[in-house]
Design a protein around this motif. Structure first.
Motif, short mmCIF file in Angstrom:
data_model
loop_
_atom_site.label_atom_id
_atom_site.label_comp_id
_atom_site.label_asym_id
_atom_site.label_seq_id
_atom_site.Cartn_x
_atom_site.Cartn_y
_atom_site.Cartn_z
N ASP A 60 0.81 -1.22 0.00
CA ASP A 60 0.00 0.00 0.00
C ASP A 60 0.84 1.26 0.00
N LYS A 142 -10.19 -5.56 6.49
CA LYS A 142 -9.41 -4.82 7.48
C LYS A 142 -10.27 -4.31 8.63
N SER A 143 -11.54 -4.04 8.37
CA SER A 143 -12.38 -3.50 9.44
C SER A 143 -12.65 -4.51 10.54
N GLN A 209 -13.96 -2.62 0.43
CA GLN A 209 -13.27 -2.14 1.62
C GLN A 209 -13.53 -0.67 1.90
N GLU A 210 -13.67 0.18 0.86
CA GLU A 210 -13.77 1.62 1.05
C GLU A 210 -15.21 2.12 1.05
N SER A 211 -16.19 1.21 1.04
CA SER A 211 -17.59 1.66 1.00
C SER A 211 -18.43 0.89 2.01
N ARG A 257 -14.60 1.66 -6.19
CA ARG A 257 -14.39 2.37 -4.92
C ARG A 257 -15.69 2.87 -4.32
N SER A 258 -16.65 3.21 -5.16
CA SER A 258 -17.94 3.68 -4.66
C SER A 258 -18.77 2.56 -4.07
N ASN A 302 -5.99 7.50 -7.13
CA ASN A 302 -6.21 8.21 -5.87
C ASN A 302 -5.97 9.70 -5.98
#
Length: 725
Positions: A60, A142-143, A209-211, A257-258, A302
């Motif tokens: 990352d 990861k959460s 992961q990001e939503s 990503r959304s 990004n």
């Protein structure tokens, strides 16, 4: 770097085809020591494996690349800022896939072929465990720190399983049961509990992961099941459209990503783009080779890059080709087709660099300038790409570069049959190995082609000569529109010549600029003569006409401002007057010791001197011209240094030695010998120090007679030796 010929250029910066191609018929010894070996440059040190590489990942933080391969099974980790291999580690079995658990390389989890999962740290393998059935993929949330392992086969309930390991607690949790076709031998995906020929399984998975955090699993039934890890229940099931009566397996997935869009790759080489709010695919894309899709990914940057096209893109890859296409319309953008099969693909975020793990010995690295800039660890590639492009500001200039390589083999020329007849080489077909048949033509050695071309076209020399003559004429066009200006300056002629040279250079530059822009000679002449110049300016005309403005290049002021200017030295006979002494030379003359009434005595001597009597006094000019005052003049042997003193006895004429003038003393000086009774024998002063060359002799040092020898050879440390002399 090799440039792929396409609308969007792709540069191969690492891999088997990074340099020029060499034909297969060239011997192995020449392949190693020939053109390819001399031009071989490694982007990353030891970015290869003994036989093949299986998986590659970028951390990352963008500073580490980890890859696995064989033979023997091992793990390589490269530190990108150093472009070098950081460490290599062997494993017991072949690695199927792995994931980074941290932002760098320090924590990673590896799925092995023998149903084992290994956790690695910088010190080595930290822990290893086994799962009940063979795993297909790894997904990390990861959460919740849950590690999901999709597996093949069914359990006692006839359901496929996704094993769940919580890394915070360090133990297995309840698995997710996914429908893969039952445990009978007739239904699709059915088979024995522990495996079989047609046994079903969970092939792959993805996490948003990001939503919203949903986890999706693709099965052999051609379905996608969405699970919420917070409540551990199935949320929805999506079915892939059937092709030719059968439903393909789901082999690759990725979330946007959304979190709204989801890309699904199948075993028949098709990619479907879904909106989670509808079960009907919004886009269908065919990879073209009917191989299972191994990797699909949304190329969402990004940050803002220099990409010429801001439309979002999707990357899809099977074992044969890697394609990048438009997300909105599915229009192909560019493609990469290496010489070996692809096993895994990794994209360096926010850059145009793509890394692959493949069946070849060397791993590949591709740079797409229009996708993004080169990573910061190899930013020098941007300069190389811009040099290869004709116009770096043009997005399409990279593909139109005149320095393309790889279109034909290096040192070989591809010729068709009509071209062979034109060069009178058609009689060699089938009779010699100088022609290598390939498709609709032949490969000919470049040296043979050049010789045949010169023989077939004898006038090529004349054409080349005429071309060079025309280039020389075009180069000298601007010189014909200017004439040599005559210098009419009465004074400061050298300055006027320098000004004219600068003006001529400026006129030449202005004329060249007009000619390059397409103007004719008349426009060039007008542009060149637009500036009147300094010599014809009325404000500075008197500077080159009146003697009052003469620049004396021999003056000290001019030399201090222009130290590099070379001044011509005129002969002394042409000089009107002699230059006076400088302040340093006057001080040297004044340092000659004498009494206070020496000047008056000199004046009296001058008044009583008879007419025609030679003046023995030394003037400033004579002092300057004395041979012993010149620089770098070697002093004669035996030259003595004499110092006057007021203690000397009286001389002839009733005056002391000190009261006599320097001219009188110089006239009566006898350099022949020394008179002890007269206090120095013609030497003015208390002591006489004589420097005479002498041979080196062993023994005691001979001291001067004037030196005190009270203590012998020893030197006193408590008394000043000069005072005791």
């Amino acid at each position: 770097m090799k440039l792929t010929n396409s609308a969007v250029p792709v540069y191969t910066v690492a891999g088997t085809s990074a340099s020029g191609n060499i034909p297969d018929w060239v011997k192995n010894k020449k392949r190693k020591k020939g053109h390819d070996y001399a031009n071989h440059i490694e982007l990353l040190q030891d970015f290869e494996f003994g036989e093949a590489s299986h998986c590659v990942r970028v951390s990352d933080d963008g500073e580490w690349v980890m890859s696995t391969g064989t033979y023997k099974p091992q793990i390589h980790t490269h530190y990108l800022p150093n472009l070098a291999l950081s460490w290599a580690r062997h494993t017991d079995t072949i690695n199927k896939t792995f994931l980074f658990l941290s932002s760098d390389y320090s924590k990673s989890v590896h799925l092995q072929e023998d149903r084992s999962i290994e956790f690695h740290t910088p010190g080595g393998c930290h822990y290893s465990l086994r799962i009940p059935r063979y795993g297909r993929d790894l997904i990390y949330d990861k959460s919740s720190t849950d590690l999901f392992v999709p597996a093949v086969g069914v359990n006692g309930n006839g359901m496929g399983e996704v094993f769940r390991i919580n890394l915070e607690l360090g133990r297995f949790m309840n698995e997710f049961e996914v429908d893969v076709g039952g445990d009978d031998m007739t239904s699709s995906g059915g088979g024995a509990m522990q495996g079989g020929i047609r046994v079903g399984g969970v092939n792959t998975g993805a996490v948003a992961q990001e939503s919203h955090g949903l986890v999706a699993f693709g099965t052999t039934l051609g379905t996608v099941e969405y699970w919420d890890p917070r409540v551990r229940t199935r949320v929805a099931t999506l079915t892939v459209p059937a092709e030719f009566g059968t439903r393909p397996e789901v082999t690759a997935m990725d979330f946007h990503r959304s979190g709204i869009k989801n890309a699904v790759g199948t075993s028949t080489g098709l990619i479907y783009l879904y909106d989670l709010r509808s079960p009907i695919p919004t886009l269908k894309k065919d990879q073209g080779y009917d191989y299972p899709i191994q990797h699909v990914q949304f190329l969402t940057p990004n940050s803002t890059t220099r990409s010429a096209d801001s439309n979002p893109k999707i990357l899809s890859a099977d074992k044969r080709i890697l394609k990048i296409w438009e997300e909105s319309s599915g229009t192909p953008w560019t493609s990469i087709e290496p010489d070996v099969d692809i096993n895994c693909t990794a994209w360096c975020p926010d850059t145009g660099m793509i890394l692959t793990a493949n069946e070849g010995r060397q791993q590949h690295a591709f740079l797409i300038p229009q996708l993004g800039p080169a990573p910061k660890w190899c930013a020098f590639l941007d300069n190389i790409v811009e040099e290869m492009a004709d116009d770096p500001n043009d997005p399409n200039a990279y593909a139109n570069s005149s320095r393309k390589t790889g279109e034909v083999y290096d040192n070989f020329k591809f010729l068709t049959a009509p071209q062979l007849r034109t060069l009178n080489l058609d009689h060699l077909v089938g009779k010699t190995n100088l022609l290598r048949p390939y498709m609709h033509g032949y490969f000919v050695a470049q040296k043979l082609y050049e010789e045949a071309r010169l023989i077939a076209n004898p006038t090529s020399y004349e054409e080349e000569r005429a071309k060079r003559v025309q280039e020389k004429i075009d180069k000298e066009r601007e010189s014909r529109i200017r004439g040599q200006k005559k210098v009419t300056a009465k004074v400061n002629r050298k300055l006027a010549e320098r000004i004219l040279e600068k003006e001529a250079l400026n006129e030449k530059r202005r004329a060249q600029k007009v000619l390059k822009q397409g103007g004719d000679e008349a426009a060039a002449v007008e542009a060149a003569t637009d500036d009147k110049g300094l010599l014809v300016d009325s404000r500075f005309a008197k500077m080159f006409e009146m003697d009052d403005f003469v620049v004396d290049e021999a003056s000290r002021e001019f030399q201090s401002i222009n130290p590099s200017t070379k001044v011509e030295v005129q002969p002394r006979s042409n000089l009107d007057h002699e230059r006076g002494l400088t302040a340093v030379e006057e001080d040297m003359v004044d340092e000659v010791p004498g009494s206070s009434d020496e000047d008056s005595a000199s004046e009296d001597d001058f008044a009583h001197r008879k007419v025609g009597e030679k003046d023995n006094r030394i003037s400033s000019a004579d002092y300057k011209r004395r041979p012993d005052k010149r620089k770098n003049k070697p002093k004669p042997a035996g030259m003595s240094m004499q110092v006057s003193s007021s203690k000397a006895g009286p001389r002839a004429g009733g005056r002391t030695q000190q009261d006599r003038s320097f001219g009188d003393r110089a006239a009566t000086f006898k350099p022949g010998g020394r008179d002890r009774n007269s206090g120095g024998g013609g030497v003015v002063g208390e002591k006489s120090i004589t420097f005479e060359p002498a041979s080196k002799r062993k023994g005691k040092v001979q001291f001067d007679a004037g030196r005190s020898e009270k203590r012998g050879d020893r030197r006193s440390a408590s008394k000043n030796q000069f005072r005791g002399m």
